[in-house]
Write a protein that holds these residues in place. Structure first.
Motif, PDB file in Angstrom:
ATOM      1  N   UNK A 136     -28.852   4.197  -2.912  1.00 46.16           N
ATOM      2  CA  UNK A 136     -28.611   5.359  -2.056  1.00 46.16           C
ATOM      3  C   UNK A 136     -29.183   5.123  -0.670  1.00 46.16           C
ATOM      4  N   UNK A 137     -28.385   5.383   0.337  1.00 47.17           N
ATOM      5  CA  UNK A 137     -28.826   5.252   1.719  1.00 47.17           C
ATOM      6  C   UNK A 137     -28.520   6.564   2.427  1.00 47.17           C
ATOM      7  N   UNK A 138     -29.496   7.079   3.167  1.00 44.69           N
ATOM      8  CA  UNK A 138     -29.231   8.341   3.842  1.00 44.69           C
ATOM      9  C   UNK A 138     -30.308   8.736   4.819  1.00 44.69           C
ATOM     10  N   UNK A 139     -30.145   9.937   5.350  1.00 40.63           N
ATOM     11  CA  UNK A 139     -31.071  10.498   6.330  1.00 40.63           C
ATOM     12  C   UNK A 139     -31.511  11.873   5.863  1.00 40.63           C
ATOM     13  N   UNK A 140     -32.746  12.226   6.254  1.00 41.90           N
ATOM     14  CA  UNK A 140     -33.293  13.557   6.026  1.00 41.90           C
ATOM     15  C   UNK A 140     -33.741  14.115   7.370  1.00 41.90           C
TER      16      UNK A 140
ATOM     17  N   UNK B  68     -33.961   5.179   1.362  1.00 42.98           N
ATOM     18  CA  UNK B  68     -33.295   4.127   0.595  1.00 42.98           C
ATOM     19  C   UNK B  68     -33.805   4.222  -0.834  1.00 42.98           C
ATOM     20  N   UNK B  69     -32.912   4.445  -1.769  1.00 46.42           N
ATOM     21  CA  UNK B  69     -33.295   4.569  -3.167  1.00 46.42           C
ATOM     22  C   UNK B  69     -32.443   3.635  -4.014  1.00 46.42           C
ATOM     23  N   UNK B  70     -32.995   3.211  -5.138  1.00 45.62           N
ATOM     24  CA  UNK B  70     -32.244   2.420  -6.106  1.00 45.62           C
ATOM     25  C   UNK B  70     -32.435   3.049  -7.471  1.00 45.62           C
ATOM     26  N   UNK B  71     -31.478   2.831  -8.319  1.00 43.85           N
ATOM     27  CA  UNK B  71     -31.573   3.357  -9.679  1.00 43.85           C
ATOM     28  C   UNK B  71     -30.813   2.435 -10.607  1.00 43.85           C
ATOM     29  N   UNK B  72     -31.390   2.163 -11.734  1.00 37.86           N
ATOM     30  CA  UNK B  72     -30.730   1.388 -12.779  1.00 37.86           C
ATOM     31  C   UNK B  72     -31.026   2.024 -14.104  1.00 37.86           C
ATOM     32  N   UNK B  73     -30.033   2.108 -14.961  1.00 34.83           N
ATOM     33  CA  UNK B  73     -30.242   2.691 -16.284  1.00 34.83           C
ATOM     34  C   UNK B  73     -29.309   2.049 -17.301  1.00 34.83           C
TER      35      UNK B  73
END
Length: 179
Positions: free
Chosen positions: A145-149, A167-172
């Motif tokens: 995930x890439x974004x702005x707040x 910047x977030x990452x996720x794996x499942x």
């Protein structure tokens, strides 16, 4: 406990859509097939309750405090199979929430408190995701995930604003143990 939530896939049998208008907000969405193998969904919602409250109370001396909330949301989804076992999904989500007060007269408790007060929170995310089906009972999902707040707080002459990148990452890995 654990709660898992996933967005549904956009429908591809034909183009679908919906629009609405009510006392608080208006919005809608459209979804359908994108090309030969892809599918999409685009939606948005915007409130106007704050503007209605401001208009309704602007000429009344009975109100010391006028509440002016506003919100808006958007979503975009594009999905496409990559192979028989792999699927690509691109999700875009955004939100804007503002709460403002207009103090028409000094508050009894604090005569220095008058003027304008507003706080707002906004975000935007672009999230590409790859899903791989290892078997009928095992699936893995990986996303970035890439974004702005944006966060802002204003009161009279005092202001605070912050803008950040996220910047977030996720794996499942999901495995069904039984029916």
């Amino acid at each position: 406990g654990l709660v898992g939530v996933w967005s549904r896939s956009p429908r591809t049998d034909r183009t679908h859509g919906m629009a609405f208008v009510d006392l608080i907000n208006a919005g809608g969405y459209i979804e359908g097939k994108a090309g030969e193998k892809g599918q999409y969904l685009v939606g948005a919602r915007q409130s106007y309750i704050g503007a209605l409250l401001k208009a309704a109370t602007s000429k009344s001396s009975a109100f010391n405090l006028t509440l002016a909330p506003t919100f808006g949301d958007l979503v975009g989804i594009y999905e496409r199979p990559v192979t028989d076992r792999d699927e690509f999904k691109l999700v875009t989500v955004g939100s804007s929430d503002t709460l403002g007060f207009l103090l028409k007269q000094p508050a009894d408790a604090d005569p220095g408190l008058r003027g304008q007060f507003e706080t707002s929170t906004k975000f935007l995310r672009v999230i590409p995701q790859l899903t791989h089906r290892h078997s009928d009972i095992t699936t893995s999902r990986f996303s970035l995930g890439l974004g702005r707040d944006w966060i802002r707080f204003n009161t009279a002459d005092n202001n605070f604003a912050i803008t950040t990148w996220a910047l977030t990452t996720r794996g499942e890995v999901e495995r069904r143990m039984s029916d």
